[in-house]
Design a protein around this motif. Structure first.
Motif, PDB file in Angstrom:
ATOM      1  N   PRO A 256     -17.062   7.061 -11.080  1.00  0.00           N
ATOM      2  CA  PRO A 256     -16.628   5.825 -11.737  1.00  0.00           C
ATOM      3  C   PRO A 256     -15.134   5.788 -12.038  1.00  0.00           C
ATOM      4  CG  PRO A 256     -18.707   6.552 -12.668  1.00  0.00           C
ATOM      5  CD  PRO A 256     -18.249   7.649 -11.741  1.00  0.00           C
ATOM      6  N   ILE A 257     -14.534   6.926 -12.390  1.00  0.00           N
ATOM      7  CA  ILE A 257     -13.097   6.949 -12.678  1.00  0.00           C
ATOM      8  C   ILE A 257     -12.301   6.654 -11.406  1.00  0.00           C
ATOM      9  CG2 ILE A 257     -11.160   8.452 -13.296  1.00  0.00           C
ATOM     10  CD1 ILE A 257     -12.920   9.727 -15.379  1.00  0.00           C
ATOM     11  N   LEU A 258     -12.658   7.300 -10.297  1.00  0.00           N
ATOM     12  CA  LEU A 258     -11.957   7.050  -9.037  1.00  0.00           C
ATOM     13  C   LEU A 258     -12.144   5.602  -8.587  1.00  0.00           C
ATOM     14  CD1 LEU A 258     -12.658  10.286  -6.932  1.00  0.00           C
ATOM     15  CD2 LEU A 258     -10.526   9.620  -8.056  1.00  0.00           C
ATOM     16  N   TYR A 259     -13.331   5.077  -8.795  1.00  0.00           N
ATOM     17  CA  TYR A 259     -13.597   3.688  -8.418  1.00  0.00           C
ATOM     18  C   TYR A 259     -12.741   2.740  -9.262  1.00  0.00           C
ATOM     19  CZ  TYR A 259     -16.091  -0.714  -7.701  1.00  0.00           C
ATOM     20  OH  TYR A 259     -16.398  -2.032  -7.421  1.00  0.00           O
ATOM     21  N   GLY A 260     -12.774   2.926 -10.573  1.00  0.00           N
ATOM     22  CA  GLY A 260     -12.003   2.060 -11.454  1.00  0.00           C
ATOM     23  C   GLY A 260     -10.514   2.144 -11.175  1.00  0.00           C
ATOM     24  N   PHE A 261     -10.006   3.359 -10.941  1.00  0.00           N
ATOM     25  CA  PHE A 261      -8.593   3.532 -10.631  1.00  0.00           C
ATOM     26  C   PHE A 261      -8.237   2.822  -9.326  1.00  0.00           C
ATOM     27  CE2 PHE A 261      -5.133   5.709  -8.459  1.00  0.00           C
ATOM     28  CZ  PHE A 261      -4.146   5.746  -9.442  1.00  0.00           C
ATOM     29  N   SER A 262      -9.071   2.966  -8.315  1.00  0.00           N
ATOM     30  CA  SER A 262      -8.791   2.350  -7.012  1.00  0.00           C
ATOM     31  C   SER A 262      -8.757   0.832  -7.112  1.00  0.00           C
ATOM     32  CB  SER A 262      -9.840   2.795  -5.983  1.00  0.00           C
ATOM     33  OG  SER A 262      -9.787   4.193  -5.765  1.00  0.00           O
ATOM     34  N   LYS A 263      -9.676   0.258  -7.878  1.00  0.00           N
ATOM     35  CA  LYS A 263      -9.667  -1.198  -8.074  1.00  0.00           C
ATOM     36  C   LYS A 263      -8.386  -1.630  -8.785  1.00  0.00           C
ATOM     37  CE  LYS A 263     -13.044  -3.721  -8.004  1.00  0.00           C
ATOM     38  NZ  LYS A 263     -13.535  -4.782  -7.100  1.00  0.00           N
ATOM     39  N   TRP A 264      -8.006  -0.880  -9.802  1.00  0.00           N
ATOM     40  CA  TRP A 264      -6.783  -1.183 -10.553  1.00  0.00           C
ATOM     41  C   TRP A 264      -5.559  -1.051  -9.653  1.00  0.00           C
ATOM     42  CZ3 TRP A 264      -2.962   2.579 -11.778  1.00  0.00           C
ATOM     43  CH2 TRP A 264      -1.964   2.147 -12.667  1.00  0.00           C
ATOM     44  N   LEU A 265      -5.529   0.015  -8.855  1.00  0.00           N
ATOM     45  CA  LEU A 265      -4.399   0.251  -7.954  1.00  0.00           C
ATOM     46  C   LEU A 265      -4.267  -0.890  -6.954  1.00  0.00           C
ATOM     47  CD1 LEU A 265      -2.162   1.988  -6.690  1.00  0.00           C
ATOM     48  CD2 LEU A 265      -3.949   3.229  -5.429  1.00  0.00           C
ATOM     49  N   HIS A 266      -5.392  -1.327  -6.407  1.00  0.00           N
ATOM     50  CA  HIS A 266      -5.337  -2.400  -5.412  1.00  0.00           C
ATOM     51  C   HIS A 266      -4.830  -3.698  -6.031  1.00  0.00           C
ATOM     52  CE1 HIS A 266      -6.121  -4.057  -1.507  1.00  0.00           C
ATOM     53  NE2 HIS A 266      -6.860  -5.025  -2.015  1.00  0.00           N
ATOM     54  N   GLN A 267      -5.169  -3.927  -7.284  1.00  0.00           N
ATOM     55  CA  GLN A 267      -4.666  -5.125  -7.961  1.00  0.00           C
ATOM     56  C   GLN A 267      -3.148  -5.042  -8.133  1.00  0.00           C
ATOM     57  OE1 GLN A 267      -6.669  -7.851  -8.747  1.00  0.00           O
ATOM     58  NE2 GLN A 267      -4.639  -8.772  -8.963  1.00  0.00           N
ATOM     59  N   GLN A 268      -2.648  -3.831  -8.424  1.00  0.00           N
ATOM     60  CA  GLN A 268      -1.203  -3.634  -8.528  1.00  0.00           C
ATOM     61  C   GLN A 268      -0.525  -3.895  -7.178  1.00  0.00           C
ATOM     62  OE1 GLN A 268       0.125  -2.960 -11.615  1.00  0.00           O
ATOM     63  NE2 GLN A 268      -2.001  -3.034 -12.316  1.00  0.00           N
ATOM     64  N   VAL A 269      -1.146  -3.424  -6.123  1.00  0.00           N
ATOM     65  CA  VAL A 269      -0.608  -3.634  -4.771  1.00  0.00           C
ATOM     66  C   VAL A 269      -0.462  -5.122  -4.486  1.00  0.00           C
ATOM     67  CG1 VAL A 269      -1.153  -3.421  -2.310  1.00  0.00           C
ATOM     68  CG2 VAL A 269      -1.420  -1.440  -3.814  1.00  0.00           C
ATOM     69  N   LYS A 270      -1.489  -5.889  -4.849  1.00  0.00           N
ATOM     70  CA  LYS A 270      -1.445  -7.328  -4.598  1.00  0.00           C
ATOM     71  C   LYS A 270      -0.449  -8.037  -5.511  1.00  0.00           C
ATOM     72  CE  LYS A 270      -5.907  -8.114  -4.991  1.00  0.00           C
ATOM     73  NZ  LYS A 270      -7.192  -8.863  -4.956  1.00  0.00           N
ATOM     74  N   ASP A 271      -0.436  -7.639  -6.774  1.00  0.00           N
ATOM     75  CA  ASP A 271       0.436  -8.312  -7.741  1.00  0.00           C
ATOM     76  C   ASP A 271       1.916  -8.126  -7.419  1.00  0.00           C
ATOM     77  OD1 ASP A 271      -1.772  -9.191  -9.086  1.00  0.00           O
ATOM     78  OD2 ASP A 271      -1.654  -7.716 -10.712  1.00  0.00           O
ATOM     79  N   PHE A 272       2.267  -6.945  -6.888  1.00  0.00           N
ATOM     80  CA  PHE A 272       3.678  -6.634  -6.671  1.00  0.00           C
ATOM     81  C   PHE A 272       4.051  -6.534  -5.188  1.00  0.00           C
ATOM     82  CE2 PHE A 272       2.647  -5.048 -10.922  1.00  0.00           C
ATOM     83  CZ  PHE A 272       3.627  -5.679 -11.666  1.00  0.00           C
ATOM     84  N   SER A 273       3.152  -7.000  -4.334  1.00  0.00           N
ATOM     85  CA  SER A 273       3.422  -7.062  -2.888  1.00  0.00           C
ATOM     86  C   SER A 273       3.919  -5.724  -2.338  1.00  0.00           C
ATOM     87  CB  SER A 273       4.460  -8.158  -2.595  1.00  0.00           C
ATOM     88  OG  SER A 273       4.013  -9.406  -3.055  1.00  0.00           O
ATOM     89  N   ILE A 274       3.217  -4.661  -2.712  1.00  0.00           N
ATOM     90  CA  ILE A 274       3.566  -3.323  -2.222  1.00  0.00           C
ATOM     91  C   ILE A 274       3.303  -3.258  -0.724  1.00  0.00           C
ATOM     92  CG2 ILE A 274       3.077  -0.856  -2.412  1.00  0.00           C
ATOM     93  CD1 ILE A 274       4.404  -2.057  -4.884  1.00  0.00           C
ATOM     94  N   GLU A 275       4.260  -2.706   0.036  1.00  0.00           N
ATOM     95  CA  GLU A 275       4.113  -2.608   1.491  1.00  0.00           C
ATOM     96  C   GLU A 275       3.483  -1.299   1.932  1.00  0.00           C
ATOM     97  OE1 GLU A 275       8.154  -3.039   2.627  1.00  0.00           O
ATOM     98  OE2 GLU A 275       8.249  -5.199   2.256  1.00  0.00           O
ATOM     99  N   LYS A 276       3.803  -0.226   1.198  1.00  0.00           N
ATOM    100  CA  LYS A 276       3.320   1.098   1.603  1.00  0.00           C
ATOM    101  C   LYS A 276       2.876   1.883   0.377  1.00  0.00           C
ATOM    102  CE  LYS A 276       6.914   1.182   5.159  1.00  0.00           C
ATOM    103  NZ  LYS A 276       8.183   1.834   5.559  1.00  0.00           N
ATOM    104  N   LEU A 277       1.725   2.537   0.503  1.00  0.00           N
ATOM    105  CA  LEU A 277       1.231   3.441  -0.532  1.00  0.00           C
ATOM    106  C   LEU A 277       1.381   4.871  -0.044  1.00  0.00           C
ATOM    107  CD1 LEU A 277      -2.081   1.862  -1.897  1.00  0.00           C
ATOM    108  CD2 LEU A 277       0.081   2.108  -3.119  1.00  0.00           C
TER     109      LEU A 277
END
Length: 635
Positions: A256-277
């Protein structure tokens, strides 16, 4: 009364009969919801997602309609059609859609009760004639699909109250099974979870019965009966599939922690238009696997960047004017020696062969102890020019490695945390060329890099300090869960024009200890794989605190089994070989108080004291008191 306490006793009971019947819900089948009526909430969510004009209060309306039709009927049971005919709040078209979705939700949210389905299969293989009996309003074709989904087929006949208009609760359905199959009393064994419908009524109808206790709690750290977290029942229904205690821990707690973190991370990627992780080795590897399970191929370019504190800090040393300034960046990792300091400063063995073995092996518990030793500082100063030379060489290789990995544009670093030291180094060298963000499990309140653009998920500098305190108390356990498959990066080398990382030997190697860590990680990924496409996940309103809840409970009240399992693991840092929570005796620490300070500081605090004293101690009050004492000894 025969109460089934375990599966072995049930198998022995089945061997005595040629004919066996099974109940369905809470016996062969479990639902991924806390209560059966919770399915109606998912029906409403699904309907509203499909339609521009939504419905409200469907759960209460649906429950009231079923209650109304049951009170009105004079027959054995009711049907789904009859229930929906009593709903007056919606149009016929809307009711038709809702009824269709209810069937879909039942199919989506029903899963096998693994131990009982296994027993069903064994009974089938043993040649038993099996009947399925249930008091249920759903149509027969729906029940057949549910049973097929969970692997229950090849039964003799399905007896449903909604079709036969007789119920188990009245005993009439049992009598019908005996009558239609020419069975005598006591020839049939019925298995079910209801003390009334499946045991008492079966006995009254002349059927032998086995009552399955409703042991809903399987989770170790979530209260299945009380928790309102929407994914808890989902976890609880699948823990029987885990292969060992570590796999179990990964599925229930780490996943659950990895899942929650990944969802949060993906939202950050979308919010800030990240090109590369860029997921940093090694702790970032399991995070990368989790993220890719959910979002691979979705807008952002995913990279794995070999890194370590040593591999990135050594290239900075040529910027410092004295070795003392370099030494302040060392990590003691328990016990620090002059030789381990040389290695952290980037020197090879041939660079300090002139130093005596006696000096090389001198131990220091803290970096400040080394800095206060004049003899050691003099020896270190003689190596200043060599340290600078090696630092400059490693800096050039690091630049080539990053260029090789297209480290440019709008990028984000992803790692476990805590200080942001690697991001700070990269920002120091390449900040003007790269727009860089950092996303971590946590950013510690003690981080000195306030200028960095970084965020923490579980805690973020001065936010969620309670989570920070908890993780600090069992840091070695938490960090061990993220351990990668490769050894720590020592530095880089260039071979045929390609810069490659050089890894140290893995701390665990191929040991059984590392297999346990792998089992935890597999459990976590198994959870994500099963959960990601479920209806529970689709409509989940879980927050960070929910995904962290299991780990938080573990930090405060670990089971004795987990204290032993994780306490016996060890990590290698620097020159020290230490266990996560396997303390020496009280007498030993009374004789060597500094060892106690060091062992305590670099351990899972609560597990350490549980094993040291053999008793559970008041967590917050006792630990805070001990920390105060430790700080006095340390400083």
């Amino acid at each position: 009364m025969f109460i089934g306490k375990n599966m072995e006793s049930l198998l022995k009971k089945i061997q005595q009969f040629d004919y066996v019947s099974f109940d369905i819900f809470d016996t062969l089948v479990k639902r991924d919801v806390r209560y059966p009526s919770d399915i109606f909430a998912y029906v409403q969510k699904e309907y509203n997602q499909r339609n521009d004009t939504g419905v409200t209060y469907f759960k209460s309306i649906r429950k009231e309609a079923e209650s109304k039709v049951r009170n009105q009927t004079k027959r054995g049971d009711v049907t789904l059609d009859e229930i929906y005919s009593c709903i007056d709040e919606y149009s016929e078209f809307t009711k038709k859609q809702l009824k269709k979705i209810e069937v879909e939700m039942e199919l989506a949210l029903c899963v096998p009760n693994i131990p009982i389905v296994s027993i069903y299969q064994e009974a089938l293989q043993a040649g038993k004639k099996i009947f399925i009996a249930s008091d249920m309003y759903l149509p027969k074709d729906v029940i057949v699909k549910i049973l097929s989904k969970i692997g229950v087929t090849s039964y003799e006949q399905l007896y449903l109250s909604s079709e036969k208009l007789k119920t188990k609760n009245s005993g009439q359905l049992f009598r019908l099974i005996l009558q239609e199959n020419n069975l005598q009393e006591k020839q049939l064994l019925h298995i079910g979870d209801s003390i009334v419908s499946d045991y008492l009524r079966a006995k009254q109808a002349g059927v032998c019965a086995f009552w399955l206790l409703r042991t809903k709690r399987v989770c170790r750290y979530f209260d299945v009966k009380k928790s309102e977290i929407d994914f808890v029942q989902f976890i609880n229904n699948r823990l029987e599939k885990t292969t060992n205690d570590f796999h179990w821990f990964g599925f229930e707690i780490f996943g659950p922690i990895l899942y929650g973190f990944s969802k949060w991370l993906h939202q950050q990627v979308k919010d800030f238009s990240i090109e590369k992780l860029y997921f940093l080795s090694r702790d970032g590897y399991i995070i990368k696997q989790a993220y890719e399970l959910l979002f691979e191929g979705k807008t952002v370019s995913i990279h794995y960047l070999y890194s370590s504190r040593r591999a990135y800090i050594v290239p900075t040393f040529h910027k410092y004017s004295t070795t003392q300034k370099m030494i302040r960046h060392l990590y003691s990792g328990g016990i620090l020696t002059l030789e381990s300091a040389f290695k952290q400063l980037g020197l090879e063995r041939e660079d300090y062969r002139d130093v005596s073995s006696e000096d090389l092996s001198q131990e220091f518990y803290f970096v400040k102890d080394l800095l206060s030793n004049e003899q050691m500082l003099k020896i270190l100063e003689t190596k200043y020019s060599k340290i600078v030379e090696r630092s400059q060489n490693e800096y050039e290789l690091l630049k080539k490695y990053l260029a090789q990995n297209e480290f440019a544009g709008k990028v984000a670093l992803v790692d476990i945390g805590w200080q942001g030291s690697i991001q700070n180094i990269l920002n120091f060298f390449f900040g003007e060329q790269v727009e860089m963000k950092g996303y971590y499990m946590g950013v510690h309140s003690t981080s000195k890099y306030s200028q960095l653009d970084m965020k923490g998920y579980l805690f973020d500098r001065d936010k969620e300090l309670g989570n920070q305190e908890l993780i600090d108390s069992f840091l070695m356990v938490f960090e061990s869960l993220f351990l990668g498959y490769e050894g720590s990066v020592k530095n880089f080398e260039e071979v045929d024009g390609v810069v490659k990382s050089i890894q140290k030997k893995h701390e665990y190697g191929d040991s059984e200890e590392f297999e346990k860590i792998i089992a935890v990680q597999k459990g976590a990924l198994d959870f994500i794989h099963e959960y990601k496409d479920s209806k529970i996940a689709e409509f989940s309103n879980a927050k960070m605190k929910d995904y962290f809840a299991g780990m938080k409970k573990f930090a405060v009240k670990p089971t004795k089994l987990d204290v032993k399992n994780f306490g016996n693991l060890h990590l290698l840092e620097g020159a020290g070989h230490r266990y996560i929570a396997n303390p020496k005796s009280v007498i030993h620490y009374l004789r060597h108080p500094k060892e106690f300070v060091n062992d305590f500081l670099y351990s899972w605090h609560l597990g350490f004291f549980i094993r040291l004293t053999g008793v559970r101690l008041p967590y917050y009050q006792f630990l805070k008191l001990v920390k105060k004492v430790v700080k006095r000894v340390k400083y």
